[in-house]
Design an enzyme around this catalytic site. Structure first.
Site, PDB file in Angstrom:
ATOM      1  N   TYR A 188      17.416  53.169   6.714  1.00  0.00           N
ATOM      2  CA  TYR A 188      16.915  53.831   5.307  1.00  0.00           C
ATOM      3  C   TYR A 188      15.563  54.392   5.549  1.00  0.00           C
ATOM      4  O   TYR A 188      15.701  55.533   4.804  1.00  0.00           O
ATOM      5  CB  TYR A 188      16.838  52.372   4.518  1.00  0.00           C
ATOM      6  CG  TYR A 188      16.254  52.607   3.105  1.00  0.00           C
ATOM      7  CD1 TYR A 188      17.327  52.908   2.339  1.00  0.00           C
ATOM      8  CD2 TYR A 188      14.953  52.483   2.675  1.00  0.00           C
ATOM      9  CE1 TYR A 188      17.045  53.116   0.625  1.00  0.00           C
ATOM     10  CE2 TYR A 188      14.646  52.677   1.425  1.00  0.00           C
ATOM     11  CZ  TYR A 188      15.633  52.872   0.378  1.00  0.00           C
ATOM     12  OH  TYR A 188      15.430  53.212  -1.012  1.00  0.00           O
ATOM     13  N   SER A 220      25.364  55.116 -12.686  1.00  0.00           N
ATOM     14  CA  SER A 220      25.903  53.912 -13.640  1.00  0.00           C
ATOM     15  C   SER A 220      24.841  52.876 -13.618  1.00  0.00           C
ATOM     16  O   SER A 220      25.140  51.885 -14.435  1.00  0.00           O
ATOM     17  CB  SER A 220      27.197  53.435 -12.545  1.00  0.00           C
ATOM     18  OG  SER A 220      26.963  53.075 -11.154  1.00  0.00           O
ATOM     19  N   SER A 266      11.941  57.503  -0.988  1.00  0.00           N
ATOM     20  CA  SER A 266      11.207  56.303  -0.993  1.00  0.00           C
ATOM     21  C   SER A 266       9.963  55.983  -0.364  1.00  0.00           C
ATOM     22  O   SER A 266       9.698  56.685   0.635  1.00  0.00           O
ATOM     23  CB  SER A 266      12.300  55.178  -0.389  1.00  0.00           C
ATOM     24  OG  SER A 266      11.697  53.898  -0.458  1.00  0.00           O
ATOM     25  N   LYS A 282      15.204  58.422   4.065  1.00  0.00           N
ATOM     26  CA  LYS A 282      14.402  58.852   3.133  1.00  0.00           C
ATOM     27  C   LYS A 282      13.237  59.856   3.757  1.00  0.00           C
ATOM     28  O   LYS A 282      12.973  60.717   3.125  1.00  0.00           O
ATOM     29  CB  LYS A 282      13.966  57.609   2.588  1.00  0.00           C
ATOM     30  CG  LYS A 282      14.647  56.498   1.836  1.00  0.00           C
ATOM     31  CD  LYS A 282      15.368  57.438   0.718  1.00  0.00           C
ATOM     32  CE  LYS A 282      16.344  56.364  -0.086  1.00  0.00           C
ATOM     33  NZ  LYS A 282      16.938  57.003  -1.281  1.00  0.00           N
ATOM     34  N   ASP A 320      32.668  59.476  -4.200  1.00  0.00           N
ATOM     35  CA  ASP A 320      31.720  58.748  -3.246  1.00  0.00           C
ATOM     36  C   ASP A 320      30.880  59.959  -2.586  1.00  0.00           C
ATOM     37  O   ASP A 320      31.455  61.051  -1.872  1.00  0.00           O
ATOM     38  CB  ASP A 320      32.834  58.180  -2.129  1.00  0.00           C
ATOM     39  CG  ASP A 320      31.946  57.704  -1.083  1.00  0.00           C
ATOM     40  OD1 ASP A 320      30.641  58.018  -0.739  1.00  0.00           O
ATOM     41  OD2 ASP A 320      32.458  56.857  -0.223  1.00  0.00           O
ATOM     42  N   VAL A 321      29.770  60.275  -2.945  1.00  0.00           N
ATOM     43  CA  VAL A 321      29.004  61.469  -2.614  1.00  0.00           C
ATOM     44  C   VAL A 321      28.754  61.427  -1.191  1.00  0.00           C
ATOM     45  O   VAL A 321      28.166  62.512  -0.545  1.00  0.00           O
ATOM     46  CB  VAL A 321      27.755  61.589  -3.413  1.00  0.00           C
ATOM     47  CG1 VAL A 321      28.205  62.267  -4.842  1.00  0.00           C
ATOM     48  CG2 VAL A 321      26.832  60.590  -3.466  1.00  0.00           C
ATOM     49  N   ILE A 370      10.884  48.742  -7.016  1.00  0.00           N
ATOM     50  CA  ILE A 370      11.420  49.100  -8.356  1.00  0.00           C
ATOM     51  C   ILE A 370      12.236  47.930  -8.711  1.00  0.00           C
ATOM     52  O   ILE A 370      13.215  47.597  -7.861  1.00  0.00           O
ATOM     53  CB  ILE A 370      11.943  50.352  -8.671  1.00  0.00           C
ATOM     54  CG1 ILE A 370      11.112  51.456  -8.064  1.00  0.00           C
ATOM     55  CG2 ILE A 370      12.349  50.406 -10.120  1.00  0.00           C
ATOM     56  CD1 ILE A 370       9.933  51.781  -8.830  1.00  0.00           C
ATOM     57  N   ALA A 424      14.752  56.279   8.087  1.00  0.00           N
ATOM     58  CA  ALA A 424      15.147  57.502   8.622  1.00  0.00           C
ATOM     59  C   ALA A 424      15.691  58.444   7.620  1.00  0.00           C
ATOM     60  O   ALA A 424      15.458  59.502   7.569  1.00  0.00           O
ATOM     61  CB  ALA A 424      16.118  57.461   9.867  1.00  0.00           C
TER      62      ALA A 424
HETATM   63  P1  NAP Z   1      21.160  50.406  -7.312  1.00  0.00           P
HETATM   64  O1  NAP Z   1      20.540  49.682  -8.581  1.00  0.00           O
HETATM   65  O2  NAP Z   1      21.678  49.749  -6.344  1.00  0.00           O
HETATM   66  O3  NAP Z   1      22.315  51.619  -7.830  1.00  0.00           O
HETATM   67  C1  NAP Z   1      22.815  52.516  -6.737  1.00  0.00           C
HETATM   68  C2  NAP Z   1      23.535  53.460  -7.501  1.00  0.00           C
HETATM   69  O4  NAP Z   1      24.132  54.278  -6.514  1.00  0.00           O
HETATM   70  C3  NAP Z   1      24.801  53.075  -8.292  1.00  0.00           C
HETATM   71  O5  NAP Z   1      25.018  53.673  -9.558  1.00  0.00           O
HETATM   72  C4  NAP Z   1      25.830  53.190  -7.251  1.00  0.00           C
HETATM   73  O6  NAP Z   1      27.316  53.262  -7.936  1.00  0.00           O
HETATM   74  C5  NAP Z   1      25.510  54.503  -6.615  1.00  0.00           C
HETATM   75  N1  NAP Z   1      26.010  54.916  -5.333  1.00  0.00           N
HETATM   76  C6  NAP Z   1      26.009  53.987  -4.365  1.00  0.00           C
HETATM   77  N2  NAP Z   1      26.859  54.539  -3.281  1.00  0.00           N
HETATM   78  C7  NAP Z   1      27.215  55.701  -3.869  1.00  0.00           C
HETATM   79  C8  NAP Z   1      28.221  56.777  -3.371  1.00  0.00           C
HETATM   80  N3  NAP Z   1      28.567  56.643  -2.060  1.00  0.00           N
HETATM   81  N4  NAP Z   1      28.497  57.716  -3.968  1.00  0.00           N
HETATM   82  C9  NAP Z   1      28.257  57.784  -5.421  1.00  0.00           C
HETATM   83  N5  NAP Z   1      27.262  56.831  -5.960  1.00  0.00           N
HETATM   84  C10 NAP Z   1      26.972  55.657  -5.162  1.00  0.00           C
HETATM   85  O7  NAP Z   1      19.935  51.250  -6.969  1.00  0.00           O
HETATM   86  P2  NAP Z   1      18.562  51.671  -7.181  1.00  0.00           P
HETATM   87  O8  NAP Z   1      17.506  50.501  -6.870  1.00  0.00           O
HETATM   88  O9  NAP Z   1      18.661  52.224  -8.674  1.00  0.00           O
HETATM   89  O10 NAP Z   1      18.370  52.759  -6.171  1.00  0.00           O
HETATM   90  C11 NAP Z   1      18.667  54.169  -6.674  1.00  0.00           C
HETATM   91  C12 NAP Z   1      17.907  55.055  -5.555  1.00  0.00           C
HETATM   92  O11 NAP Z   1      16.629  54.961  -5.820  1.00  0.00           O
HETATM   93  C13 NAP Z   1      18.279  54.946  -4.174  1.00  0.00           C
HETATM   94  O12 NAP Z   1      18.515  56.088  -3.434  1.00  0.00           O
HETATM   95  C14 NAP Z   1      17.373  54.071  -3.486  1.00  0.00           C
HETATM   96  O13 NAP Z   1      17.221  54.335  -2.148  1.00  0.00           O
HETATM   97  C15 NAP Z   1      16.147  54.743  -4.345  1.00  0.00           C
HETATM   98  N6  NAP Z   1      14.867  53.836  -4.328  1.00  0.00           N
HETATM   99  C16 NAP Z   1      14.968  52.479  -4.868  1.00  0.00           C
HETATM  100  C17 NAP Z   1      13.920  51.675  -4.858  1.00  0.00           C
HETATM  101  C18 NAP Z   1      14.007  50.277  -5.195  1.00  0.00           C
HETATM  102  O14 NAP Z   1      12.908  49.475  -5.041  1.00  0.00           O
HETATM  103  N7  NAP Z   1      14.812  49.958  -6.000  1.00  0.00           N
HETATM  104  C19 NAP Z   1      12.743  52.179  -4.214  1.00  0.00           C
HETATM  105  C20 NAP Z   1      12.768  53.326  -3.971  1.00  0.00           C
HETATM  106  C21 NAP Z   1      13.833  54.209  -3.718  1.00  0.00           C
HETATM  107  P3  NAP Z   1      28.410  51.930  -8.211  1.00  0.00           P
HETATM  108  O15 NAP Z   1      27.680  51.291  -9.605  1.00  0.00           O
HETATM  109  O16 NAP Z   1      29.531  52.618  -8.550  1.00  0.00           O
HETATM  110  O17 NAP Z   1      28.185  51.040  -7.062  1.00  0.00           O
END
Ligand code: NAP
Length: 248
Positions: free
Chosen positions: A157, A16, A144, A161, A65-66, A190, A159
């Site tokens: 986090y 989303s 990550s 990743k 909710d995965v 990001i 652990a």
């Molecule tokens: P984000 O903008 O906070 O978006 C998180 C997404 O995950 C949203 O679509 C949210 O849905 C969904 N979500 C959260 N809990 C969920 C659940 N229990 N079941 C289903 N969907 C769920 O996060 P992001 O920054 O895009 O991060 C995405 C992934 O990349 C994560 O795994 C994060 O750890 C990884 N990552 C991010 C970064 C960074 O700097 N941003 C860096 C490295 C890795 P809703 O909209 O319904 O809440």
């Protein structure tokens, strides 16, 4: 619309917003039908669907909710019921609950482990049966840089990743015989909602540690995910590092 992923079906968890949404759009742009999973933000999920349909691709929104096994199984079933199969699974859903090890509560630990790590197992476990039958699959796990280098305040986090990376290597070994590749994408910082809460001071400190001098974009991560699907057929068990040089 003719694309390298025409006829393929992708499930993207947490699609989303942020990186997952960019992945869903990028895979759709190359022809895939996409299942957009979300947990609470229905409006954002529906707007992602509209964007995908405007590209001429098919999209299905599934609330699940995965972090719960039954929901993850229901997500994969919904995808198979709608589109007949799952070719691509992007295990992207994730949260953070940052706290030092000394102050972290068991609830904060459990929330991150179940959402970021267990969800990947639940979805993969549910999807591989069909992939094995069809002798094809692309599984991409959103790990990550923190899983590779650790970070103060992110024990849960890091652990989760690091666990994703280890699971990726194991699943890659197990599933190679079925022409299913399993890879980890390891982004650095990001620009998404996940990092938007950081103060200006913390952002400046972080950027000072990144040789390219900036955070990455969700589109840059999505391009890596798409590459693994369209051209990455000899990658499996890999860690795709895109972190601006923060960790080498
Ligand atoms: P984000 O903008 O906070 O978006 C998180 C997404 O995950 C949203 O679509 C949210 O849905 C969904 N979500 C959260 N809990 C969920 C659940 N229990 N079941 C289903 N969907 C769920 O996060 P992001 O920054 O895009 O991060 C995405 C992934 O990349 C994560 O795994 C994060 O750890 C990884 N990552 C991010 C970064 C960074 O700097 N941003 C860096 C490295 C890795 P809703 O909209 O319904 O809440």
């Amino acid at each position: 619309m003719a694309g390298a992923l025409d006829g393929q079906v992708a499930v993207v968890t947490g699609a989303s917003r942020g990186i997952g949404r960019a992945c869903a759009l990028e895979l759709a742009r190359h022809g895939a039908s996409v299942v957009i999973n979300y947990t609470s933000n229905e409006e954002a999920a529906n707007s992602a669907k509209q964007e995908i349909e405007a590209l001429g691709a098919k999209a299905l929104v599934v609330q699940a909710d995965v972090s719960k096994a039954e929901d993850a199984q229901g997500l994969i079933k919904a995808a198979e019921d709608e589109f007949g199969k799952v070719d691509i699974l992007v295990n992207n859903a994730g949260i953070n609950r940052d706290r030092t090890v000394a102050r972290m509560s068991p609830e904060e630990w459990d929330a991150v482990i179940s959402t970021d790590l267990s969800s990947m197992f639940y979805c993969t476990n549910a999807a591989v049966g069909g992939m094995r039958e069809r002798n094809f699959g692309r599984i991409i796990n959103m790990a990550s840089v923190i899983g590779q280098m650790g970070n103060v305040g992110q024990g849960n986090y890091a652990a989760a990743k690091a666990g994703m990376i280890a699971f990726t290597k194991t699943a890659a070994r197990e599933l190679a015989r079925n022409n299913i590749t399993v890879n980890a994408v390891c982004p650095g910082f990001i620009e998404t909602d996940m990092v938007s809460a950081l103060s200006d001071e913390i952002r400046a400190n972080l950027i000072a540690q990144i040789p390219l001098g900036r955070f990455g974009t969700a589109e840059e991560v999505a391009a890596t995910v798409r590459f693994l699907c369209t051209e990455g057929s000899f990658y499996t068990g890999a860690q795709m590092n895109l972190n601006g040089g923060q960790h080498m």
